[in-house]
Design an enzyme around this catalytic site. Structure first.
Site, PDB file in Angstrom:
ATOM      1  N   ASP A  61      12.754 -29.600  46.929  1.00  0.00           N
ATOM      2  CA  ASP A  61      13.440 -28.302  46.935  1.00  0.00           C
ATOM      3  C   ASP A  61      13.382 -27.816  45.501  1.00  0.00           C
ATOM      4  O   ASP A  61      14.024 -28.408  44.614  1.00  0.00           O
ATOM      5  CB  ASP A  61      14.885 -28.449  47.412  1.00  0.00           C
ATOM      6  CG  ASP A  61      15.584 -27.091  47.484  1.00  0.00           C
ATOM      7  OD1 ASP A  61      15.105 -26.133  46.845  1.00  0.00           O
ATOM      8  OD2 ASP A  61      16.611 -27.002  48.172  1.00  0.00           O
ATOM      9  N   SER A 141       2.827 -12.342  41.726  1.00  0.00           N
ATOM     10  CA  SER A 141       2.495 -11.431  42.837  1.00  0.00           C
ATOM     11  C   SER A 141       2.135 -10.072  42.255  1.00  0.00           C
ATOM     12  O   SER A 141       2.501  -9.770  41.110  1.00  0.00           O
ATOM     13  CB  SER A 141       3.716 -11.288  43.756  1.00  0.00           C
ATOM     14  OG  SER A 141       3.532 -10.279  44.727  1.00  0.00           O
ATOM     15  N   TYR A 154      12.865  -9.301  45.682  1.00  0.00           N
ATOM     16  CA  TYR A 154      11.640 -10.110  45.619  1.00  0.00           C
ATOM     17  C   TYR A 154      10.832  -9.694  44.376  1.00  0.00           C
ATOM     18  O   TYR A 154      10.354 -10.552  43.615  1.00  0.00           O
ATOM     19  CB  TYR A 154      10.830  -9.911  46.906  1.00  0.00           C
ATOM     20  CG  TYR A 154       9.514 -10.659  46.942  1.00  0.00           C
ATOM     21  CD1 TYR A 154       9.462 -12.026  47.224  1.00  0.00           C
ATOM     22  CD2 TYR A 154       8.301 -10.003  46.689  1.00  0.00           C
ATOM     23  CE1 TYR A 154       8.253 -12.709  47.259  1.00  0.00           C
ATOM     24  CE2 TYR A 154       7.094 -10.676  46.724  1.00  0.00           C
ATOM     25  CZ  TYR A 154       7.066 -12.026  47.011  1.00  0.00           C
ATOM     26  OH  TYR A 154       5.870 -12.703  47.040  1.00  0.00           O
ATOM     27  N   LYS A 158       9.654 -11.866  40.980  1.00  0.00           N
ATOM     28  CA  LYS A 158       8.259 -12.055  40.546  1.00  0.00           C
ATOM     29  C   LYS A 158       8.021 -11.501  39.130  1.00  0.00           C
ATOM     30  O   LYS A 158       7.217 -12.051  38.371  1.00  0.00           O
ATOM     31  CB  LYS A 158       7.311 -11.426  41.566  1.00  0.00           C
ATOM     32  CG  LYS A 158       7.320 -12.151  42.922  1.00  0.00           C
ATOM     33  CD  LYS A 158       6.888 -13.618  42.796  1.00  0.00           C
ATOM     34  CE  LYS A 158       6.796 -14.310  44.140  1.00  0.00           C
ATOM     35  NZ  LYS A 158       6.343 -15.708  44.016  1.00  0.00           N
TER      36      LYS A 158
END
Ligand SMILES: NC(=O)c1ccc[n+]([C@@H]2O[C@H](COP(=O)([O-])OP(=O)(O)OC[C@H]3O[C@@H](n4cnc5c(N)ncnc54)[C@H](O)[C@@H]3O)[C@@H](O)[C@H]2O)c1
Length: 259
Positions: A61, A141, A154, A158
């Site tokens: 994890d 990304s 998100y 990134k």
């Protein structure tokens, strides 16, 4: 042609499926020994078994430092050290901007940004102890270069990956530890199934794969990416061919974002 990576001992997080699994397979095909690390232990085990003797697996994890240390420990124990760390595990959530909650923000940032930071720190400590240098490759990304609605938190995670990449590259260049990132665009993985469903749930698209196809149409090379599209650049960043590159976030998006 991909350079022989038989001297490379690697850990790939999020390697139970998708981009991480493709990178783990590609590294091993080029000769590297690789720890397939994922929260989903069954998937990690299956990917490692399919690779064969060059692979081990670990349940990890990335939010948990002890578990990340243990995954690196598998590489040290089985292969004698760590030369390349791929901090690839990530999650996505679709939330229109005004509906992102504090919990949503923490959920995504904890895996995508804090998890990458922990992976970098533990890999760097191991490489410093070895005195060998090494290569760290983070999966950012296009969302680390542009903001996209409805993926605000998100995207924030990134952008954080790009920032951490640049910071660690500056801090550890003197130790011959290179730190770079890859920036995929729209890759046909389970993550995009989740995103596509999220668009439909929020009435931002109607048909299955409509959002996926709409985003993928932004690639000038004319198609969505496949996980295997990330393999060449991943191997390059683990190889001596990239020995004088650090701090870079390479666009591997088929031409979606030009920077
Ligand atoms: N698919 C895309 O279009 C795309 C585009 C740009 C960037 N990315 C990034 O690429 C990376 C891989 O994405 P993917 O498309 O292969 O997604 P995926 O959902 O197919 O795979 C992600 C993997 O990460 C694992 N994972 C999730 N949380 C974890 C945790 N806390 N600890 C360890 N493992 C965990 C999952 O079990 C899964 O195996 C992610 O960082 C993602 O943000 C994907």
């Amino acid at each position: 042609m991909i350079e022989d990576l038989s001297k490379v001992r690697a850990v790939v997080t999020g390697a139970g499926q998708g981009i991480g699994a493709a990178i783990a397979r590609g590294l091993a095909e080029a000769g590297a020994r690789v720890v397939v690390a994922d929260l989903n232990e069954d998937n990690a085990r299956d990917v490692a078994a399919a690779i064969g003797e060059r692979a081990r697996y670990a349940k990890v994890d990335v939010r948990n430092r002890e578990s990340v240390k243990a995954a690196i420990g598998v590489a040290v124990h089985a292969f004698g050290g760590l030369d390349a760390m791929f901090n690839n595990a990530g999650i996505a959530q679709v939330r229109p901007f005004l509906s992102i909650t504090e919990d949503d923000f923490h959920t995504v940032i904890d895996v995508n940004a804090m998890g990458v930071m922990i992976g970098m720190q533990e890999a760097i400590k191991q490489m410093l102890a070895q005195g060998t240098g090494g290569s760290i490759v983070n999966t950012a990304s296009i969302a680390g270069k542009q903001g996209y609605e409805p993926l605000g938190h998100y995207c924030a995670s990134k952008f954080a990956v790009v920032a951490l990449t640049q910071t660690a590259a500056r801090a550890f260049g003197k130790d011959k530890i290179r730190v770079n990132a890859i920036c995929p665009g729209v890759v046909d993985t389970n993550m995009w199934k989740t995103i596509d469903q999220g668009f439909r749930d929020n009435k931002l698209s109607t048909g299955v794969d409509e959002a996926f196809e709409r985003f993928a149409a932004g690639a000038v090379l004319g198609r969505a990416s496949r996980p295997d599209d990330m393999v060449g650049v991943a191997c390059f960043l683990a190889s001596s061919g990239s020995a004088f590159m650090t701090g870079q976030s390479l666009m591997t998006d088929g031409g979606m974002v030009f920077v």
